[in-house]
Design an enzyme around this catalytic site. Structure first.
Site, PDB file in Angstrom:
ATOM      1  CG  ASP A 107     -42.317 -57.999 -36.117  1.00 15.49           C
ATOM      2  OD1 ASP A 107     -41.610 -57.449 -36.985  1.00 15.49           O
ATOM      3  OD2 ASP A 107     -43.182 -57.403 -35.438  1.00 15.49           O
ATOM      4  NE  ARG A 126     -32.873 -49.626 -34.208  1.00 14.39           N
ATOM      5  CZ  ARG A 126     -33.873 -49.720 -35.081  1.00 14.39           C
ATOM      6  NH1 ARG A 126     -35.064 -50.046 -34.653  1.00 14.39           N
ATOM      7  NH2 ARG A 126     -33.686 -49.479 -36.369  1.00 14.39           N
ATOM      8  NE  ARG A 143     -39.683 -44.017 -36.647  1.00 14.66           N
ATOM      9  CZ  ARG A 143     -39.189 -45.245 -36.744  1.00 14.66           C
ATOM     10  NH1 ARG A 143     -38.753 -45.879 -35.669  1.00 14.66           N
ATOM     11  NH2 ARG A 143     -39.143 -45.875 -37.911  1.00 14.66           N
ATOM     12  CG  HIS A 173     -41.578 -49.288 -31.538  1.00 16.64           C
ATOM     13  ND1 HIS A 173     -40.527 -50.051 -31.069  1.00 16.64           N
ATOM     14  CD2 HIS A 173     -41.850 -49.783 -32.775  1.00 16.64           C
ATOM     15  CE1 HIS A 173     -40.186 -50.944 -31.969  1.00 16.64           C
ATOM     16  NE2 HIS A 173     -40.968 -50.824 -33.004  1.00 16.64           N
ATOM     17  CD  GLU A 191     -43.313 -52.510 -30.885  1.00 28.12           C
ATOM     18  OE1 GLU A 191     -43.984 -51.941 -31.767  1.00 28.12           O
ATOM     19  OE2 GLU A 191     -42.418 -53.341 -31.131  1.00 28.12           O
TER      20      GLU A 191
HETATM   21  O1  TA6 Z   1     -42.782 -52.926 -34.013  1.00 28.36           O
HETATM   22  C1  TA6 Z   1     -42.072 -53.911 -34.681  1.00 28.36           C
HETATM   23  C2  TA6 Z   1     -41.472 -53.302 -35.943  1.00 28.36           C
HETATM   24  O2  TA6 Z   1     -42.478 -52.853 -36.815  1.00 28.36           O
HETATM   25  C3  TA6 Z   1     -40.583 -54.363 -36.576  1.00 28.36           C
HETATM   26  O3  TA6 Z   1     -41.217 -54.975 -37.677  1.00 28.36           O
HETATM   27  C4  TA6 Z   1     -39.333 -53.565 -36.956  1.00 28.36           C
HETATM   28  O4  TA6 Z   1     -39.520 -52.914 -38.198  1.00 28.36           O
HETATM   29  C5  TA6 Z   1     -39.296 -52.595 -35.776  1.00 28.36           C
HETATM   30  O5  TA6 Z   1     -40.645 -52.181 -35.626  1.00 28.36           O
HETATM   31  C6  TA6 Z   1     -38.285 -51.477 -35.915  1.00 28.36           C
HETATM   32  O6  TA6 Z   1     -38.709 -50.555 -36.865  1.00 28.36           O
HETATM   33  P1  TA6 Z   1     -37.772 -49.262 -37.121  1.00 28.36           P
HETATM   34  O7  TA6 Z   1     -38.451 -48.504 -38.208  1.00 28.36           O
HETATM   35  O8  TA6 Z   1     -37.712 -48.507 -35.829  1.00 28.36           O
HETATM   36  O9  TA6 Z   1     -36.408 -49.811 -37.487  1.00 28.36           O
END
Ligand code: TA6
Length: 434
Positions: free
Chosen positions: A349, A211, A235, A305, A408
């Site tokens: 978001d 994370r 990933r 991301h 991102e």
């Molecule tokens: O990029 C934003 C997003 O799509 C959010 O909606 C949230 O889901 C975040 O990514 C984290 O996603 P993950 O699958 O890494 O928990």
């Protein structure tokens, strides 16, 4: 049970005879799938009961174990264990310290007992449920250092068993990158606070992304189709290290890659060669290159991301998106237009569309500005989970939403990329302190 290491040239008849009886006759695997053209390039293993060959396996040069089969009358007598032990022994001798296979689900426990860990969800291959499983041998980082280490500049360490991380040191900055997922975890210019954020609750384990840092979202961004992982499937998988080098202006770069195999084709039926090239120095450059190695066009959405470390989200704003339309995921993807800088007072978001501009994170807490430039992208995502959504992430500690912000670099929403056979697409994020 005796096992011999053989070649296809010398033992094709015995090998193909066993596989025909087990995979084609017994499991009805189509001929065209079984004879995939890779046998001549693989190392093969035959297990014998007395003088009779009763089981086989093969190992490809990239660590892919496959075609494990034992004739029905000889199962439950240790033939499989003898085969796998011989494959692992040979892999060690060849300094192949990272192995993977696509196990029929009924055999997952057998492989797990040898240390293989499941990665991703069950997928069908030739109509049979499979699980991708990976094994990083204990000396993987040592082998990677031997082949790719740059003394004083780049070394591999194990962040956890089976999770090799590359540590890069330059006069201008340091960085850490997990080989699994090709995930940049840290980039810290000399004398500065870390620029990327990683949760204190992040876990480092095989098959699970960290994370924070820069997860690579590919070949789709956002929610996957039914039963497919969010943000694609690369990933959480081990990538291969392809090249490391010292570059101009005291930079260091590393090239990581991944190609398609049965398990990826079961999720997304295309041939590809994916690479991430990371250049570390006074700036951080990440280039995600998609190469269509198949014979038909394919379409992707994708993203770098990036999680940034900020002093306090309430004292942070993002400029560069003024008058830019966006899809607001918090409001069921309703369209709106940004006026002035993006500020944060709650869950945010958004997919900003038709934008190629740099974004600048103006961080009042750390009194610094982080510039995020890009190419190969006309959409940018800005995300902060805020209090409630943060609670939904087991790998986020309480209150951490206040110190992180995602800006991102993506191809998302209607920003979809079609890659023709043989063609490549490059998505670049270029991060520097203003
Ligand atoms: O990029 C934003 C997003 O799509 C959010 O909606 C949230 O889901 C975040 O990514 C984290 O996603 P993950 O699958 O890494 O928990």
């Amino acid at each position: 049970m005796r096992v011999s290491v053989v070649s296809w040239a010398s033992h094709a008849a015995a090998l193909s005879g066993i596989r025909r009886r087990v995979f084609i006759d017994e499991q009805h695997v189509p001929e065209a799938l079984e004879w995939d053209g890779l046998d001549a390039h693989a190392t093969h293993f035959l297990v014998y009961a007395d003088a009779l060959p009763v089981g086989c396996a093969r190992l490809l040069a990239d660590g892919h174990i496959g075609r494990m089969a034992v004739l029905a009358d000889y199962r439950g007598q240790g033939a499989g264990r003898a085969l796998l032990a011989a494959v692992l022994k040979h892999a060690r001798e060849q300094a192949l310290n990272w192995l993977y296979l696509n196990a029929q689900t009924h055999a997952a426990g057998f492989y797990a007992r040898s240390g293989f860990q499941a990665v991703g969800a069950v997928f069908p291959d030739a109509g049979i449920p499979h699980l991708r499983m990976e094994l990083v041998m204990e000396q993987h980082s040592n082998a990677l250092n031997t082949q790719f280490g740059l003394p004083g500049k780049l070394q591999f360490v194990d962040a956890a068993p089976g999770v090799p991380v590359v540590e890069i040191t330059t006069p201008h900055a340091t960085a850490r990158i997990a080989v699994q997922g090709a995930q940049v975890l840290e980039w810290q210019p000399t004398g500065q606070q870390p620029v990327l954020w990683v949760s204190r609750a992040a876990t480092y384990q095989t098959g699970k992304g960290v994370r924070g840092g820069v997860p690579v979202c590919w070949p789709w961004f956002g929610a996957g189709a039914e039963g497919k992982p969010a943000h694609g499937f690369v990933r959480t998988r081990m990538w291969e290290v392809r090249e490391t080098c010292q570059g101009a202006a005291d930079t260091v770069f590393i090239r990581l890659g991944m190609k398609d195999d049965e398990s990826t084709r079961a999720l997304w039926d295309h041939a590809f060669n994916l690479e991430l090239v990371v250049t570390v120095g006074a700036a951080l450059k990440m280039e995600l290159v998609t190469h269509n190695t198949g014979t038909v066009p394919f379409e992707i959405t994708q993203g770098l991301h990036t999680y940034f470390r900020v002093g306090a989200i309430g004292d942070t704003q993002v400029s560069g998106l003024d008058n830019t339309a966006y899809l607001d995921k918090v409001l069921d993807f309703a369209t709106a237009t940004q006026h002035g800088a993006v500020t944060f007072t709650g869950e945010t978001d958004r997919v900003y569309v038709n934008t190629t501009t740099d974004c600048v994170i103006e961080d009042g807490g750390f009194k610094r500005k982080i510039r995020v430039a890009k190419s190969g992208s006309t959409s940018t995502v800005v995300w902060n989970p805020w209090i409630e959504k943060e609670k939904g992430f087991a790998d986020m500690a309480q209150g951490e939403y206040q110190e992180m912000l995602c800006v991102e670099t993506v191809n998302a929403g209607n920003d979809r990329i079609t890659v023709l056979p043989g063609a490549k697409h490059s998505l670049v994020a270029f991060i520097a302190l203003d």
